[in-house]
Design a protein around this motif. Structure first.
Motif, mmCIF file in Angstrom:
data_model
loop_
_atom_site.group_PDB
_atom_site.id
_atom_site.type_symbol
_atom_site.label_atom_id
_atom_site.label_comp_id
_atom_site.label_asym_id
_atom_site.label_seq_id
_atom_site.Cartn_x
_atom_site.Cartn_y
_atom_site.Cartn_z
ATOM 1 N N ASP A 5 -3.751 7.474 2.908
ATOM 2 C CA ASP A 5 -2.095 7.537 2.166
ATOM 3 C C ASP A 5 -2.090 5.957 2.464
ATOM 4 O OD1 ASP A 5 -2.046 9.934 2.309
ATOM 5 O OD2 ASP A 5 -1.202 11.107 3.811
ATOM 6 N N GLN A 6 -1.929 5.308 3.426
ATOM 7 C CA GLN A 6 -1.918 4.208 3.498
ATOM 8 C C GLN A 6 -2.093 3.533 2.399
ATOM 9 O OE1 GLN A 6 -2.708 1.931 7.173
ATOM 10 N NE2 GLN A 6 -1.691 0.317 7.226
ATOM 11 N N LEU A 7 -3.702 3.125 2.157
ATOM 12 C CA LEU A 7 -4.402 2.568 1.248
ATOM 13 C C LEU A 7 -3.598 2.648 -0.215
ATOM 14 C CD1 LEU A 7 -6.391 0.591 0.493
ATOM 15 C CD2 LEU A 7 -8.212 2.705 0.731
ATOM 16 N N GLY A 8 -3.369 4.619 0.070
ATOM 17 C CA GLY A 8 -3.139 4.934 -1.738
ATOM 18 C C GLY A 8 -1.794 4.141 -1.970
ATOM 19 N N ALA A 9 -0.829 4.084 -0.939
ATOM 20 C CA ALA A 9 0.654 3.895 -1.185
ATOM 21 C C ALA A 9 0.285 2.357 -1.767
ATOM 22 C CB ALA A 9 1.351 4.064 0.120
ATOM 23 N N ALA A 10 -0.687 1.892 -0.839
ATOM 24 C CA ALA A 10 -0.097 -0.189 -0.926
ATOM 25 C C ALA A 10 -0.906 -0.118 -2.562
ATOM 26 C CB ALA A 10 -1.482 -0.523 0.323
ATOM 27 N N VAL A 11 -1.916 0.482 -3.054
ATOM 28 C CA VAL A 11 -2.541 0.855 -3.873
ATOM 29 C C VAL A 11 -1.184 0.735 -5.353
ATOM 30 C CG1 VAL A 11 -3.981 1.259 -5.754
ATOM 31 C CG2 VAL A 11 -4.440 0.996 -3.698
ATOM 32 N N ARG A 12 -0.638 2.050 -4.818
ATOM 33 C CA ARG A 12 0.653 2.473 -5.915
ATOM 34 C C ARG A 12 1.626 1.406 -6.390
ATOM 35 N NH1 ARG A 12 -0.546 7.389 -3.763
ATOM 36 N NH2 ARG A 12 1.223 6.816 -1.869
ATOM 37 N N LYS A 13 2.633 0.392 -4.631
ATOM 38 C CA LYS A 13 3.645 0.065 -5.063
ATOM 39 C C LYS A 13 2.831 -1.726 -5.340
ATOM 40 C CE LYS A 13 5.080 0.867 -0.396
ATOM 41 N NZ LYS A 13 5.766 0.792 0.936
ATOM 42 N N GLY A 16 2.997 -0.786 -9.076
ATOM 43 C CA GLY A 16 3.928 -0.780 -10.169
ATOM 44 C C GLY A 16 4.610 -1.972 -10.258
ATOM 45 N N GLN A 17 4.390 -3.006 -9.361
ATOM 46 C CA GLN A 17 4.887 -4.398 -9.443
ATOM 47 C C GLN A 17 4.379 -4.978 -10.335
ATOM 48 O OE1 GLN A 17 4.634 -6.448 -6.007
ATOM 49 N NE2 GLN A 17 4.795 -8.607 -6.345
ATOM 50 N N VAL A 18 3.228 -4.928 -10.511
ATOM 51 C CA VAL A 18 2.026 -5.743 -11.889
ATOM 52 C C VAL A 18 1.714 -4.863 -12.685
ATOM 53 C CG1 VAL A 18 1.480 -6.992 -10.074
ATOM 54 C CG2 VAL A 18 -0.030 -5.130 -11.026
ATOM 55 N N SER A 19 2.241 -3.435 -13.253
ATOM 56 C CA SER A 19 1.905 -2.334 -14.002
ATOM 57 C C SER A 19 2.039 -3.577 -15.282
ATOM 58 C CB SER A 19 1.706 -1.287 -13.945
ATOM 59 O OG SER A 19 2.821 -0.704 -13.996
ATOM 60 N N ALA A 96 -3.891 -3.795 4.370
ATOM 61 C CA ALA A 96 -3.182 -4.983 4.631
ATOM 62 C C ALA A 96 -3.786 -5.983 3.553
ATOM 63 C CB ALA A 96 -4.121 -5.289 6.071
ATOM 64 N N ARG A 97 -4.748 -6.332 2.859
ATOM 65 C CA ARG A 97 -5.409 -7.330 1.999
ATOM 66 C C ARG A 97 -4.446 -6.850 0.657
ATOM 67 N NH1 ARG A 97 -10.105 -10.872 1.806
ATOM 68 N NH2 ARG A 97 -10.532 -11.240 3.944
ATOM 69 N N ILE A 98 -4.258 -5.849 -0.412
ATOM 70 C CA ILE A 98 -3.248 -5.259 -0.833
ATOM 71 C C ILE A 98 -1.838 -5.983 -0.685
ATOM 72 C CG2 ILE A 98 -2.960 -3.844 -2.000
ATOM 73 C CD1 ILE A 98 -5.397 -2.421 -1.733
ATOM 74 N N THR A 99 -1.316 -5.493 0.103
ATOM 75 C CA THR A 99 -0.132 -5.609 0.994
ATOM 76 C C THR A 99 0.114 -7.093 0.400
ATOM 77 O OG1 THR A 99 0.281 -3.901 1.659
ATOM 78 C CG2 THR A 99 1.593 -5.197 2.575
ATOM 79 N N ALA A 100 -0.861 -7.827 1.292
ATOM 80 C CA ALA A 100 -0.343 -9.785 1.240
ATOM 81 C C ALA A 100 -0.129 -10.093 -0.366
ATOM 82 C CB ALA A 100 -1.324 -10.335 2.313
ATOM 83 N N LEU A 101 -1.100 -9.473 -1.151
ATOM 84 C CA LEU A 101 -1.023 -9.973 -2.619
ATOM 85 C C LEU A 101 -0.207 -9.311 -2.765
ATOM 86 C CD1 LEU A 101 -3.050 -11.962 -4.326
ATOM 87 C CD2 LEU A 101 -3.774 -9.881 -5.204
ATOM 88 N N ARG A 102 0.732 -8.152 -2.622
ATOM 89 C CA ARG A 102 1.973 -7.894 -3.144
ATOM 90 C C ARG A 102 2.984 -8.727 -2.990
ATOM 91 N NH1 ARG A 102 5.414 -3.890 -1.786
ATOM 92 N NH2 ARG A 102 6.823 -2.852 -3.245
ATOM 93 N N GLY A 103 2.433 -9.509 -1.505
ATOM 94 C CA GLY A 103 3.886 -10.193 -0.959
ATOM 95 C C GLY A 103 3.649 -11.540 -2.123
ATOM 96 N N ALA A 104 3.411 -12.108 -1.551
ATOM 97 C CA ALA A 104 1.801 -13.439 -2.565
ATOM 98 C C ALA A 104 2.578 -13.326 -4.182
ATOM 99 C CB ALA A 104 0.686 -13.922 -2.414
ATOM 100 N N PHE A 105 2.509 -12.091 -4.902
ATOM 101 C CA PHE A 105 3.589 -12.258 -5.632
ATOM 102 C C PHE A 105 4.342 -12.182 -6.005
ATOM 103 C CE2 PHE A 105 -1.248 -10.214 -8.012
ATOM 104 C CZ PHE A 105 -1.854 -10.890 -7.696
ATOM 105 N N SER A 106 5.563 -12.123 -5.332
ATOM 106 C CA SER A 106 6.775 -11.500 -4.886
ATOM 107 C C SER A 106 7.643 -13.165 -5.815
ATOM 108 C CB SER A 106 7.589 -11.025 -4.302
ATOM 109 O OG SER A 106 7.218 -9.917 -3.530
#
Length: 106
Positions: A5-13, A16-19, A96-106
């Motif tokens: 669920d954690q991995l899926g949530a990170a991917v969805r976020k 959603g941010q970049v699509s 964690a890596r997906i979340t970190a990249l998401r933060g870098a894209f903010s």
């Protein structure tokens, strides 16, 4: 499974941010001067390599498609494979890596 669920949530976020990004937004520089598209592809390749490891097969290069708009789809496909086969600690590192990249894209 909470890790899945954690991995899926990170991917969805991240998706959603970049699509909705346009090609110029993907081409913009991110960390280390690499384009955002290159950073996303590097993440996708890392996920594919971890999947190969847990499946005990040689890693294969993830194709770098001509259209960066396909990157969110590639991420979803590769992450789904990882979620299916990887043990919890690998899934946690991936999230964690997906979340970190998401933060870098903010």
């Amino acid at each position: 499974m909470p890790t899945n669920d954690q991995l899926g949530a990170a991917v969805r976020k991240l998706v959603g941010q970049v699509s909705h990004w346009t090609p110029p937004r993907w081409a913009a520089s991110g960390l280390s001067g690499a384009s955002r598209a290159d950073l996303m592809h590097d993440l996708i390749q890392w996920l594919a390599d971890r999947t190969a490891e847990v499946e005990a097969r040689p890693p294969l290069p993830v194709p770098r498609l001509d259209n960066d708009l396909a990157l969110p789809d590639q991420l979803q496909v590769i992450a789904a494979d990882l979620a299916r086969y990887a043990p919890p600690e690998v899934q946690q590192e991936a999230a964690a890596r997906i979340t970190a990249l998401r933060g870098a894209f903010s």
